[in-house]
Write a protein that holds these residues in place. Structure first.
Motif, PDB file in Angstrom:
ATOM      1  N   PHE A 116       0.828  -1.200   0.000  1.00 14.04           N
ATOM      2  CA  PHE A 116       0.000   0.000   0.000  1.00 14.04           C
ATOM      3  C   PHE A 116       0.866   1.256   0.000  1.00 14.04           C
ATOM      4  O   PHE A 116       0.599   2.220  -0.723  1.00 14.04           O
ATOM      5  CB  PHE A 116      -0.918  -0.038   1.221  1.00 14.04           C
ATOM      6  N   SER A 117       1.931   1.256   0.800  1.00 12.67           N
ATOM      7  CA  SER A 117       2.782   2.438   0.902  1.00 12.67           C
ATOM      8  C   SER A 117       3.876   2.442  -0.167  1.00 12.67           C
ATOM      9  O   SER A 117       4.542   3.447  -0.370  1.00 12.67           O
ATOM     10  CB  SER A 117       3.441   2.473   2.280  1.00 12.67           C
ATOM     11  N   ALA A 118       4.057   1.306  -0.844  1.00  8.86           N
ATOM     12  CA  ALA A 118       5.176   1.206  -1.790  1.00  8.86           C
ATOM     13  C   ALA A 118       4.761   1.579  -3.204  1.00  8.86           C
ATOM     14  O   ALA A 118       5.610   1.855  -4.042  1.00  8.86           O
ATOM     15  CB  ALA A 118       5.748  -0.212  -1.780  1.00  8.86           C
ATOM     16  N   VAL A 119       3.472   1.578  -3.475  1.00 10.65           N
ATOM     17  CA  VAL A 119       2.981   1.806  -4.826  1.00 10.65           C
ATOM     18  C   VAL A 119       2.187   3.118  -4.851  1.00 10.65           C
ATOM     19  O   VAL A 119       1.113   3.200  -4.275  1.00 10.65           O
ATOM     20  CB  VAL A 119       2.079   0.639  -5.280  1.00 10.65           C
ATOM     21  N   PRO A 120       2.736   4.155  -5.460  1.00  7.72           N
ATOM     22  CA  PRO A 120       2.086   5.474  -5.411  1.00  7.72           C
ATOM     23  C   PRO A 120       0.640   5.471  -5.908  1.00  7.72           C
ATOM     24  O   PRO A 120      -0.159   6.300  -5.469  1.00  7.72           O
ATOM     25  CB  PRO A 120       2.981   6.333  -6.306  1.00  7.72           C
ATOM     26  N   SER A 121       0.272   4.540  -6.770  1.00  6.01           N
ATOM     27  CA  SER A 121      -1.090   4.568  -7.313  1.00  6.01           C
ATOM     28  C   SER A 121      -2.088   3.849  -6.405  1.00  6.01           C
ATOM     29  O   SER A 121      -3.252   3.723  -6.748  1.00  6.01           O
ATOM     30  CB  SER A 121      -1.099   3.908  -8.694  1.00  6.01           C
ATOM     31  N   ALA A 122      -1.652   3.387  -5.221  1.00  2.90           N
ATOM     32  CA  ALA A 122      -2.534   2.589  -4.361  1.00  2.90           C
ATOM     33  C   ALA A 122      -3.632   3.409  -3.697  1.00  2.90           C
ATOM     34  O   ALA A 122      -4.576   2.856  -3.142  1.00  2.90           O
ATOM     35  CB  ALA A 122      -1.718   1.863  -3.293  1.00  2.90           C
TER      36      ALA A 122
END
Lengths: 252, 588
Positions: free
Chosen positions: B144-150
């Motif tokens: 969740f925090s690693a993927v900006p589009s989440a």
């Protein structure tokens, strides 16, 4: 602030109205019993400690006392108490998590995705088909990305509500397509994170037919609070009929 | 940088005086706690009246709610609970308590404060960037925090969150090194390890934990940053599909989100003890001081402080019982977590024995210390429940957990901070040639009782909504479909009560602000040693308003703190610094 809201608040505070949710699983009663035992013990300890504090403050002044008994005996008693609770809890934990499911358990896959739960049954061949993330396409009816090239997937059933038979062990394999979700069924006393890249098995036996809540308990995005599904537990014969109808619907 | 060459005004702001730096930290914490409290009120109000429109903002959207949760948690944990006890009071009081006249590294000390202030600015600035603040909670679990589009806020907002915490971690590590070196190297003559006040032992242990924990956090933050911008996949598994985008092309590796949980909680749990350890030490000292009693089992208290610190870094896995951790590992972490209940119980036993039949003086500082004991007991006792994996399977991420850690960490730690403020206020306000001021005891007592009632009324009922199954991080309890809607709606009456209590609790803090302003404007002048304390910060030559020639006075220590003697005339105190066997100061 209305007096009615204060009143309803006070009413809700009274011990008579709060309770654990209804328990519909086979392992739940032992868990509830252990939880209540714990709650009573800590309530007793908290009350005792406060009582000692208040009496000590209220009583007449006396010179300080020094004794190894005051220092070590209560600690020894607490050590025994906490060890007892740990061991009891460990036995229950081992019962539910150290062993795998029975071979006859019903296999269901649980998949979390922002912001929905999907459930997959293996169908008449009792085998889950291969899934590929690049094939995921919810609008065209393939939310889990079942690979049409793999024959096992053709009869797989994907639903958005979890339907289970009562009194039969269920083997859930839980995973997630995107971020960490929390698969939680309060009435079944079940909780397990759905972690992308991992498949985690948990098993349990539902007892009481009814419709219950499945929640997401790991913050997963703006739709987190409405990421839920219904669990419908059916008597075995009704479940068989439901499954048969579903199997018929996906016949190639 | 030679600070003496700066113009006078800047010299004052960028001071290397450890006492002023301490005050600067406390002001920063006060600003932070005010913001954090207002955010929590917005959350509570939205939870029970989701349709309310917030002035100058509009309706609170689900992503706004999660941003509130994230910033509330981050700001309270880092900028209040880590900063105020450890860096604030640590700088203000610690050197004097060991008979030192300054911290070991004054310039590093100033640097550490300004980095902390920078970290706070970066965190707050994330509110104003496109997408808003991060929404993944203070634990920032990937992917969740690693993927900006989440999600909204997981783009630039998340980058700013990472930058803020990274800067904070560096600042804390510098501060912790400073604390450790000061304690090890700068103790005055006679200040042996067994004579060090327990407060200093608290700061010492917290500093040790800071160095270990924050370095791991910093490493984890860098790895996450690489996942976001350098195409690595430490925490992103192969085939991860977020918002319809497959990340196989940009993140070809196969990482594990669980790795983040291990690294994060290896930091996250010690962090809890960093927040509470100084309070544990202070409570021991204040209870003894106002009871005119020795601290019961002083050596055991030193040992338990260190043991809590040591066990504190061995039990991070209890946050991961249902996270995908091996069930056997859960058992091991369960035992290590249960083990910490024993040193904690030993501390409670020592406090109860110290005040037992002592007829203490009920100053505001004493009341807050007693409140600390009460909250530490009620909040702490639910710890063993959550340490049992089978019970955590039901209670994890419910409001039961929120109740547990707010009582012990938020409330007990804040009570420790209030005790410290009321107790040390004369030292905070005194400076060369001017005596300090005492805060109003009447306002203080009122503040204590309203805060105690408010704290319990707010956080005790959360245990019940947790037992009813209310999960954390839910933006709304009303209007949720399916059977879940029923479950959540059932908690509403209690939640309304909790919200009113929270408003009461927050409002009663105005009494504290009133007391602060009143005291600063026309507070009572404090005598040199108003509480008849035995520890060195009240030494006449170390007192902030001591004349310049006092800096030549040799400081020496002759005994443990909190030594008293009963005679026919009454109680006599024996300050650590006194060469006389008996100092003839009678209690009021």
């Amino acid at each position: 602030m209305t007096s009615a809201s204060i009143q309803s608040g006070l009413h809700a505070l009274s011990l008579a109205t709060w309770r654990l949710p209804f328990d519909a699983s086979a392992h739940g009663p032992a868990l509830d019993h252990h939880l209540l035992l714990n709650l009573w013990i800590i309530l007793g300890l908290a009350a005792l400690a406060h009582l000692i504090l208040l009496i000590g403050l209220a009583a007449r002044r006396r010179p300080e006392s020094k004794s190894w008994r005051i220092e070590y005996l209560p600690l020894a008693a607490l050590a025994i108490l906490f060890a007892f609770l740990t061991l009891r809890a460990e036995r229950l934990w081992a019962d539910s998590r150290y062993t795998g499911p029975e071979p006859t358990a019903l296999q269901v896959q649980v998949v979390g995705q922002q912001f929905a739960w999907y459930f997959r049954y293996p169908g008449t061949d009792y085998t889950f088909g291969v899934t590929k993330p690049e094939l995921v396409d919810a609008p065209s009816g393939n939310p889990l990305g079942i690979d049409p090239a793999d024959g096992h997937g053709a009869d797989d059933i994907v639903t958005s509500e979890l339907v289970l038979p009562a009194n039969r062990q269920i083997d859930l394999r839980i995973n997630s397509l995107d971020v960490i979700h929390g698969f939680s069924v309060p009435v079944m006393r079940l909780k397990q994170n759905a972690v992308p890249g991992m498949t985690i098995h948990i098993h349990f036996t539902p007892k009481v037919p009814g419709t219950y809540a499945i929640l997401c308990t790991q913050v997963c995005g703006l739709g987190h609070y409405r990421m839920n599904a219904n669990l419908r537990v059916l008597p075995p014969d009704q479940f068989a009929a439901w499954l048969a109808a579903k199997e018929k619907a996906v016949q190639p | 940088m030679n600070l003496t060459k700066l113009p006078a005004k800047r010299r004052r702001l960028f001071t290397t005086d450890h006492r002023i730096i301490g005050i600067q930290y406390l002001i920063l914490a006060l600003v932070s706690v005010t913001i954090g409290t207002l955010l929590s009120l917005l959350m509570r109000i939205h939870l029970v009246w989701p349709d309310r429109i917030v002035p100058f903002h509009g309706p609170i959207l689900p992503e706004d709610y999660l941003a509130l949760v994230t910033i509330h948690g981050t700001i309270m944990l880092f900028f209040v609970l880590t900063t105020a006890p450890q860096s604030g009071f640590g700088n203000l009081i610690l050197p004097a308590q060991i008979g030192a006249r300054r911290m070991a590294f004054p310039v590093a000390n100033a640097l550490s404060f300004w980095l902390t202030a920078l970290a706070l600015l970066i965190l707050l600035s994330s509110t104003f960037v496109p997408g808003g603040s991060a929404i993944s909670g203070w634990t920032a679990y990937p992917p969740f925090s690693a993927v900006p589009s989440a999600g909204p806020g997981q783009g630039l907002g998340m980058d700013l969150w990472l930058a803020s915490i990274a800067v904070f971690a560096i600042a804390s590590t510098i501060g912790a090194i400073n604390t450790l070196v000061t304690i090890i190297k700068f103790r005055c003559e006679g200040m042996t390890w067994e004579r060090i006040p327990l407060t200093v032992w608290g700061w010492f242990t917290a500093a040790l934990l800071s160095i270990i924990a924050f370095s791991v956090l910093l490493a984890a933050l860098l790895l996450l940053f690489c996942d976001r911008h350098a195409g690595t996949s430490f925490f992103i598994p192969a085939g991860d599909l977020v918002s319809g985008t497959l990340h196989a092309a940009t993140h070809p590796g196969n990482g594990s989100p669980l790795l983040w949980l291990h690294l994060f909680w290896f930091f996250g749990h010690p962090e809890v003890y960093i927040a509470i350890l100084p309070g544990l030490g202070l409570t021991s000292m204040l209870l003894a001081n106002f009871s005119h009693r020795r601290v019961f089992a002083y050596r055991t208290m030193i040992f338990t402080t260190l043991l809590i610190g040591f066990l504190g870094i061995l039990l991070w896995g209890h946050h991961m019982f249902v996270a995908g951790l091996n069930p056997f590992a859960a058992s091991a972490f369960s035992v290590s977590t249960m083990a910490i209940a024993l040193p904690a119980s030993a501390k409670v036993l020592s406090w109860l024995t110290t005040v037992w039949r002592s007829r203490p003086r009920y100053t505001t500082a004493m009341l807050f210390s007693l409140g600390f004991v009460s909250l530490f007991i009620t909040g702490g006792l639910t710890g063993p429940i959550l340490a049992q994996p089978i019970l955590d399977e039901y209670l994890h991420n419910t409001f039961f957990v929120v109740a547990h850690f707010h009582l012990i960490m938020a409330m007990a730690a804040i009570f420790g901070l209030f005790a410290a403020t009321y107790y040390w206020f004369p030292l905070m306000t005194a400076h060369s040639g001017r005596p300090g001021r005492l805060m109003s005891e009447r306002l203080g007592r009122l503040h204590f009782w309203t805060t105690l009632v408010g704290a319990y009324a707010t956080f005790l009922p959360m245990h019940l909504t947790g037992l009813m199954g209310e999960p954390r991080h839910y933006a709304q309890l009303i209007g949720v479909p399916n059977a879940a809607g029923h479950l959540l709606a059932g908690t509403l009456p209690l939640n309304r009560f909790i919200t009113w209590s929270a408003i009461f609790l927050a409002t009663s803090q105005l009494l504290f602000f009133a007391n602060l302003i009143h005291t600063l404007l026309r507070g009572k002048t404090a005598p040199p040693n108003p509480w008849q304390a035995t520890t060195l910060e009240w030494h006449p030559a170390l007192h902030p308003n001591a004349p310049p020639e006092a800096s030549e006075v040799q400081i020496a220590v002759y005994r443990q703190p909190c030594e008293y003697q009963s005679t026919a005339e009454g109680e006599l105190i024996l300050p650590q610094w006194s060469t006389d066997t008996i100092s003839n100061i009678k209690p009021e």
